[in-house]
Scaffold this active site. Structure first.
Site, short mmCIF file in Angstrom:
data_model
loop_
_atom_site.label_atom_id
_atom_site.label_comp_id
_atom_site.label_asym_id
_atom_site.label_seq_id
_atom_site.Cartn_x
_atom_site.Cartn_y
_atom_site.Cartn_z
NE ARG A 122 39.76 64.33 56.64
CZ ARG A 122 40.28 64.01 57.84
NH1 ARG A 122 40.65 62.78 58.07
NH2 ARG A 122 40.43 64.92 58.76
CE1 TYR A 123 38.35 60.18 51.84
CE2 TYR A 123 37.55 59.68 54.04
CZ TYR A 123 38.55 59.62 53.09
OH TYR A 123 39.73 59.02 53.39
NE ARG A 126 33.85 57.40 52.37
CZ ARG A 126 34.43 57.95 51.30
NH1 ARG A 126 33.76 58.78 50.54
NH2 ARG A 126 35.69 57.67 51.02
CB CYS A 135 37.45 52.37 74.44
SG CYS A 135 37.40 53.34 72.94
CB CYS A 139 43.96 50.46 71.34
SG CYS A 139 42.50 49.48 71.04
CB CYS A 142 43.90 54.72 70.56
SG CYS A 142 42.47 55.64 70.01
NE ARG A 144 38.95 59.25 65.71
CZ ARG A 144 38.19 58.29 65.20
NH1 ARG A 144 37.57 57.44 65.99
NH2 ARG A 144 38.04 58.18 63.90
CG ASP A 303 47.04 57.47 61.99
OD1 ASP A 303 47.29 57.43 60.77
OD2 ASP A 303 45.90 57.31 62.47
CG ASP A 340 43.61 58.40 57.75
OD1 ASP A 340 43.34 59.28 56.90
OD2 ASP A 340 42.76 57.88 58.49
CE LYS A 347 40.14 55.39 56.68
NZ LYS A 347 39.21 56.54 56.80
C1 PLP Z 1 38.05 56.55 57.27
C2 PLP Z 1 37.16 57.68 57.24
C3 PLP Z 1 35.94 57.62 56.57
C4 PLP Z 1 35.48 56.38 55.82
O1 PLP Z 1 36.33 56.11 54.77
P1 PLP Z 1 36.12 54.82 53.85
O2 PLP Z 1 37.33 54.80 53.00
O3 PLP Z 1 34.87 55.04 53.12
O4 PLP Z 1 36.03 53.64 54.77
C5 PLP Z 1 35.15 58.74 56.59
N1 PLP Z 1 35.53 59.88 57.21
C6 PLP Z 1 36.71 59.98 57.85
C7 PLP Z 1 37.09 61.27 58.49
C8 PLP Z 1 37.57 58.88 57.89
O5 PLP Z 1 38.74 58.96 58.52
#
Ligand code: PLP
Ligand code: SF4
Length: 437
Positions: A122-123, A126, A135, A139, A142, A144, A303, A340, A347
């Protein structure tokens, strides 16, 4: 035996007659004896559900499975179990069957942003890497829920390799978030292999692990596991405490081992109605966390996943909690409150407002006490013009590997070298009419 309470011994002997204290602290014994049905839960807790409630509970389980470790169950206060934060997080409620208008199966569009099996990208830099569908405790809150508990969802080595290959061929990924389910339900060997594979990828600078085992199965944090982890540094780890009651002698031991293995520890909490939607509770939680060398990282707004409506609070409750923490306690004890974004926007940080007003040379601010103050801006400030030609720049950015060459989002609007003056949503009617002319 250290850190096994009489209540836990009593439960252990109910679960299996020959159980010894040593077995209670064996994570595999805990996993073998996870409670997965209402009858066993009733027997162990000494309660009984009848009539309609019982029928609704069974319906709920058919949709979202139940699993709780004997350890986590032992934390429930048998005297006041209905309102117990551990009970509420682990035991189903018929309210989970309520689906509200805006509830979604995959509110964060994690499946839509999946370029390879087990990956959500997504980002820019990362990825999320799902390495386990299981798990130790499911939870009830959760996000998911749709995936977790599906025991077929534990990927085999070949599927994991497809995820690893995606990361290998995607050089912008510098941070891999190993998640699930719970990655620590994999055996030490598989984890060692996985972290080793990620370690061979040059552009992967750090690996983060998200696990709830320190909370629900602290015995999983063994010396052997810590040896594996510390051989793959830099490893960061986020866990998921929601209530100060979850920080027990056993979970403290687990956190100590992890911190002593040189792993920076963070915590992500979810704001849950009836569990922790209280400034005093959250303050006690963050204080206990930092005593145990865990830095509160995120406080999540609950969520819009299906089956969570009874846990949701208004966003105002989260703002109120942040108002009660910022300034009132150590800065590093305060998590970031985030929503989120439904639809996959990632986020979004939200916080109380601290800027009250602004003029050309003054900013009016307020502090946590309500004191209103001003910040006098500099009379002259010459920003260096940036056209991303760093070799000509007076700031002397002598980083050959500084990769960012393109501004996106709001940062693009702020940049000198961009023509963009506005961001317009796709399909905007007004700009559509202009195109037609
Ligand atoms: C939360 C999340 C991350 C990590 O986000 P940070 O703000 O760097 O902790 C990476 N990818 C996805 C899809 C996420 O939901
Ligand atoms: S206000 Fe908070 S601390 Fe007080 S009883 Fe209610 S939940 Fe507990």
């Amino acid at each position: 035996m250290e850190n096994v309470s009489s209540r836990q011994l009593e439960l252990a002997s109910k679960i299996s007659e020959d159980a010894a204290a040593r077995q209670w602290r064996d994570w595999k014994w805990q996993m073998r004896h996870c409670i997965r049905d209402i009858k066993t839960f009733e027997d162990l807790l000494g309660v009984e559900f009848g009539g309609k409630e019982r029928r609704d509970l069974e319906l709920t389980l058919a949709k979202f499975p139940l699993a709780v470790t004997p350890y986590y169950l032992s934390l429930i206060d048998p005297q006041n179990w209905r309102n117990d934060p551990v009970f509420l997080q682990s035991f189903p409620q018929s309210a989970e069957l309520v689906i509200e208008n805006n509830d979604m199966i995959d509110p964060l569009a994690e499946d839509a942003d999946s370029p390879a099996p087990c990956i959500t990208h997504r980002y820019p830099d990362r990825v999320l890497f799902y390495v386990s569908g299981a798990c130790a405790m499911y939870c009830r809150h959760c996000t998911r829920k749709r995936k977790v508990g599906d025991r077929d969802a534990v990927p085999d080595k070949k599927t994991m390799l497809e995820g690893i290959e995606y990361i290998r061929r995607t050089p912008q990924v510098r941070d891999v978030l190993v998640s699930g389910g719970d990655p620590f339900l994999l055996g030490d060997e598989r984890l060692d292999w996985l972290l080793g594979e990620l370690g061979t990828i040059d552009h992967v600078e750090i690996v983060r692990i998200g696990t709830r085992t320190p909370v629900v199965l602290p015995y999983r944090i063994t010396d052997d596991l810590c040896r594996v982890l510390r051989s793959h540094h830099p490893i960061w780890l986020n866990t998921h405490f929601n209530h100060p009651r979850e920080i027990t002698g056993s979970s403290r031991e687990a956190l100590t081992k992890l911190a002593d293995a040189g792993i920076p520890l963070g915590n992500q909490s979810v704001l849950l109605a009836g569990v922790n939607d209280c400034v005093r509770i959250m303050k006690a939680l963050v204080h206990k966390l930092v005593i145990n060398r865990v830095r509160p990282y995120y406080l999540y707004q609950c969520d819009l996943s299906e089956g969570l409506s009874h846990f949701r609070t208004p966003i105002g409750k989260g703002i109120e909690i942040m108002e009660g923490l910022v300034g009132h306690t150590s800065g590093f004890a305060v998590p970031q409150y985030v929503i989120d974004a439904p639809g996959g926007g990632g986020k979004i940080r939200v916080a109380p407002n601290y800027i009250l007003s602004w003029s050309t040379n003054k900013v009016v601010l307020r502090n946590y006490e309500g004191v209103i103050t001003t910040y006098q801006e500099p009379d002259s400030y010459e920003a260096s013009f940036c056209d991303r030609k760093c070799e000509r720049c007076e700031l002397h950015l002598n980083l050959d590997d500084a990769p960012e060459d393109k501004a996106i989002g709001i940062a693009q609007l702020l940049h000198d070298d961009e023509d963009a003056i506005a961001l317009t949503p796709m399909g905007n009617d007004r700009t559509g009419r202009r195109d037609e002319e």
